[in-house]
Design an enzyme around this catalytic site. Structure first.
Site, PDB file in Angstrom:
ATOM      1  N   LYS A  46       0.390  -0.986  -0.434  1.00 48.67           N
ATOM      2  CA  LYS A  46       0.345  -0.196  -0.133  1.00 48.67           C
ATOM      3  C   LYS A  46       0.802   1.163  -0.570  1.00 48.67           C
ATOM      4  O   LYS A  46       2.127   1.300   0.362  1.00 48.67           O
ATOM      5  CB  LYS A  46      -0.949   0.069   1.301  1.00 48.67           C
ATOM      6  CG  LYS A  46      -0.313  -0.119   2.584  1.00 48.67           C
ATOM      7  CD  LYS A  46      -1.374   0.171   4.203  1.00 48.67           C
ATOM      8  CE  LYS A  46      -1.090  -0.092   5.085  1.00 48.67           C
ATOM      9  NZ  LYS A  46      -1.449   0.150   6.344  1.00 48.67           N
ATOM     10  N   ASN A  56      17.445   3.265  -1.756  1.00 51.01           N
ATOM     11  CA  ASN A  56      19.222   2.848  -1.772  1.00 51.01           C
ATOM     12  C   ASN A  56      19.156   2.087  -2.460  1.00 51.01           C
ATOM     13  O   ASN A  56      20.853   1.076  -2.410  1.00 51.01           O
ATOM     14  CB  ASN A  56      20.014   3.053  -0.265  1.00 51.01           C
ATOM     15  CG  ASN A  56      20.662   2.730  -0.356  1.00 51.01           C
ATOM     16  OD1 ASN A  56      22.079   3.505  -0.289  1.00 51.01           O
ATOM     17  ND2 ASN A  56      21.115   1.426   1.022  1.00 51.01           N
ATOM     18  N   SER A 107      22.836   7.306  -6.140  1.00 51.85           N
ATOM     19  CA  SER A 107      23.640   7.807  -7.746  1.00 51.85           C
ATOM     20  C   SER A 107      24.682   6.871  -7.069  1.00 51.85           C
ATOM     21  O   SER A 107      25.494   6.070  -6.136  1.00 51.85           O
ATOM     22  CB  SER A 107      23.417   8.831  -8.691  1.00 51.85           C
ATOM     23  OG  SER A 107      24.410   9.019 -10.304  1.00 51.85           O
ATOM     24  N   TYR A 121      26.443  -1.218 -14.748  1.00 54.57           N
ATOM     25  CA  TYR A 121      25.700  -0.723 -13.841  1.00 54.57           C
ATOM     26  C   TYR A 121      25.634   1.235 -13.628  1.00 54.57           C
ATOM     27  O   TYR A 121      24.737   1.614 -13.792  1.00 54.57           O
ATOM     28  CB  TYR A 121      26.898  -0.712 -12.832  1.00 54.57           C
ATOM     29  CG  TYR A 121      26.815  -0.079 -11.123  1.00 54.57           C
ATOM     30  CD1 TYR A 121      25.705  -0.136 -10.260  1.00 54.57           C
ATOM     31  CD2 TYR A 121      27.502   1.015 -10.928  1.00 54.57           C
ATOM     32  CE1 TYR A 121      25.887   0.399  -8.967  1.00 54.57           C
ATOM     33  CE2 TYR A 121      27.957   1.143  -9.329  1.00 54.57           C
ATOM     34  CZ  TYR A 121      26.616   1.303  -9.099  1.00 54.57           C
ATOM     35  OH  TYR A 121      26.073   1.914  -7.554  1.00 54.57           O
ATOM     36  N   LYS A 125      22.564   3.894 -13.265  1.00 60.01           N
ATOM     37  CA  LYS A 125      22.614   4.918 -12.715  1.00 60.01           C
ATOM     38  C   LYS A 125      22.720   6.254 -13.488  1.00 60.01           C
ATOM     39  O   LYS A 125      21.767   7.449 -13.035  1.00 60.01           O
ATOM     40  CB  LYS A 125      24.268   5.453 -11.867  1.00 60.01           C
ATOM     41  CG  LYS A 125      24.483   4.344 -10.441  1.00 60.01           C
ATOM     42  CD  LYS A 125      23.531   3.992  -9.713  1.00 60.01           C
ATOM     43  CE  LYS A 125      23.698   2.856  -8.818  1.00 60.01           C
ATOM     44  NZ  LYS A 125      22.469   3.333  -7.769  1.00 60.01           N
TER      45      LYS A 125
END
Length: 257
Positions: A46, A56, A107, A121, A125
């Site tokens: 919810k 994170n 980031s 990766y 980012k």
């Protein structure tokens, strides 16, 4: 822009990736300040009341871009970009109704400057940073702030969870910068210059507009670490140099009225 919290209630933080590193330390700091915490998976059932949402959670898969399978690069983007995007879409309506809130997206150095062997990766980012820039402009009128945290190299457990692609380095790349990066990433673990506890304190300051964060509420990015500052400066110099060198190119392409 600051997030307005009713005096009668303590602010609620929603933090993903709390099992270790920045997430775990930030969660502990938040609780120690008397704030409330939601530490959960990436798909809540919810829409929770949230004053500060901190994305994170993430991981890195190492290898030459050529070596990634479709399943591997899709999973990298799923965890680091699409999952945060879905959560932001879930949380935003309540923030918009209250005309208050702060979205914090983690980031990386790799989100500013592509790194060999960290190509996918970096891609995830870069995507997160681009989305965050646009989002910040879209939600500012609703009193919602967006912060991009850009850590340099910190002694978190990030490198503990870095894995190579199923194909591995391969003969063609083992003696290149790709192979060297994969080798040194393990050797550097535990030797990074950044202190996680100091880092989360600065994040808390910037997000809440307290301590060293006072007066920095209007900024989109929160850079962390001297090594990150060097990369930022290098990127600025490169962009300015490119603009100058290519002036005859970019200055010759407009429609002549």
């Amino acid at each position: 822009m600051t997030t307005t919290i009713p005096a009668s209630s303590s602010p609620v933080w929603f933090i993903t990736g709390c099992s270790s590193g920045f997430g775990a330390s930030l969660a502990q700091l938040v609780l120690s300040r008397g704030h409330r915490l939601i530490a959960t998976s990436r798909t809540p059932s919810k829409k929770p009341l949230t004053h500060y949402f901190v994305n994170n959670a993430g991981y890195s898969l190492l290898g030459a871009i050529e070596s990634f399978s479709e399943a591997e690069y899709r999973q990298q983007m799923e965890v680091n970009f699409f999952a945060p995007l879905r959560l932001i879409q879930t949380i935003l309506p309540s923030m918009r109704e209250r005309k208050s809130g702060c979205i914090v997206n983690f980031s990386s150095t790799a989100g500013l400057d592509g790194i060999a062997a960290y190509g996918m990766y970096s891609a995830s980012k870069f995507a997160l940073e681009g989305m965050s820039e646009s989002l910040a402009k879209e939600v500012a009128e609703f009193g919602i702030r967006v912060v991009i945290v850009e850590p340099g190299a910190f002694r978190s457990r990030f490198l503990d969870n870095v894995v190579a692609t199923e194909k591995g380095v391969g003969e063609d790349y083992k003696d290149t910068i790709v192979g060297e990066q994969i080798k040194t990433s393990g050797e550097w673990n535990g030797k990074q210059p950044g202190d996680v506890e100091k880092g989360v304190q600065r994040i808390f300051d910037v997000v809440t507009g307290t301590g060293l964060g006072k007066g920095k509420e209007g900024y989109l990015r929160c850079p962390l670490g001297r090594d990150l500052a060097e990369i930022v400066q290098g990127k600025i110099v490169d962009l300015v140099k490119t603009k100058t060198v290519f002036e005859d190119i970019w200055n010759s392409t407009d429609v002549e009225e």
